[in-house]
Scaffold this active site. Structure first.
Site, mmCIF file in Angstrom:
data_model
loop_
_atom_site.group_PDB
_atom_site.id
_atom_site.type_symbol
_atom_site.label_atom_id
_atom_site.label_comp_id
_atom_site.label_asym_id
_atom_site.label_seq_id
_atom_site.Cartn_x
_atom_site.Cartn_y
_atom_site.Cartn_z
ATOM 1 N N PHE A 10 0.816 -1.212 0.000
ATOM 2 C CA PHE A 10 0.000 0.000 0.000
ATOM 3 C C PHE A 10 0.850 1.262 0.000
ATOM 4 C CE2 PHE A 10 -2.777 -3.169 1.920
ATOM 5 C CZ PHE A 10 -4.036 -2.856 1.443
ATOM 6 N N ASP A 11 0.412 2.246 -0.769
ATOM 7 C CA ASP A 11 0.866 3.617 -0.584
ATOM 8 C C ASP A 11 0.263 4.116 0.732
ATOM 9 O OD1 ASP A 11 1.897 6.256 -1.309
ATOM 10 O OD2 ASP A 11 -0.189 6.758 -1.768
#
Length: 238
Positions: A10-11
């Protein structure tokens, strides 16, 4: 590793956490304090995601000689007030907890300085859910030997995970480009800070509007991969 436990990377800002003005207010405060013109809100929002020092130079027009001071003042604001302004996007906590319960490895790859990323995740009580957290150098420089740009940061997360198979989740073109450079599919999320069409143009395999849709899309990607692997096995090829 089975297909149902393929890791997800995930960002951070715009994907897991809505900064809710914590970043843009901090940038505006730092620019104003030094007498540098403050861009409009659209441009301030566009600075969320890419490397901060690059955005300050190219979007806000900060003179190079003042860059370090702008970042120093911004960091001071962000630590004192900005982090507390943020909130998790709807459904994120449940999604992450479900992944962990199912044995799916998850990691973070962000251009935010790594130590600061850990602080933000800890503030929201989700740091312990991630097996690995990767970010930029403390001064956001392209430090020798460290991960360079989003591509390098994602590569570092993959190395930590011990795999070359993962799905990237992000809200900006940099996330998609970094994923593709590492041979990964990237699912874009619409709740972040991308302009209209940005994620599709960058090559995201899908853009989703909710965590429920995100989960379904990950499942579809895994089904496609499972079918492809089955065909390879049935052909007797490697």
């Amino acid at each position: 590793m089975t297909l149902s436990t393929v890791p997800v990377i995930f960002d951070l800002d715009g994907t897991l956490v809505d900064p809710a003005g914590g970043i843009t207010d901090g940038i505006a405060s730092a620019l104003g304090e030094l007498g540098i013109p403050v861009p409009g809100q659209d441009l301030l929002d566009a600075m969320i995601g890419p490397k901060l020092s690059d955005s300050l130079l190219t979007v806000a027009g900060v003179p190079a000689r003042q860059l370090d001071e702008v970042i120093r003042i911004y960091r001071q604001y962000y630590l004192a007030r900005g982090i507390a302004q943020g909130r998790l996007y709807p459904g994120i906590r449940t999604l992450l907890e479900d992944f962990v319960a199912a044995g799916r490895p998850i990691a973070v790859a962000t251009q935010k300085p790594e130590g600061l990323a850990r602080t933000v995740l800890e503030h929201h009580g989700i740091d312990g859910l991630f097996g690995f957290i990767r970010g930029s150098a403390a001064d956001e420089s392209l430090a020798a030997g460290g991960p360079v740009g989003k591509t390098g940061i994602i590569a570092a997360a993959l190395s930590d995970l011990g795999t070359q198979h993962a799905v990237m989740i992000g809200d900006r073109a940099q996330d998609v480009a970094g994923a593709i450079a590492n041979g990964l599919d990237c699912i874009g999320v619409s709740w972040g800070f991308a302009r209209d069409g940005e994620l599709q143009e960058a090559g995201a395999v899908a853009v989703v509007n909710s965590t429920d849709a995100l989960l379904l899309t990950i499942g579809r990607l895994e089904s496609v991969r499972a079918a492809a692997m089955s065909e390879v096995q049935n052909d007797g090829t490697v």
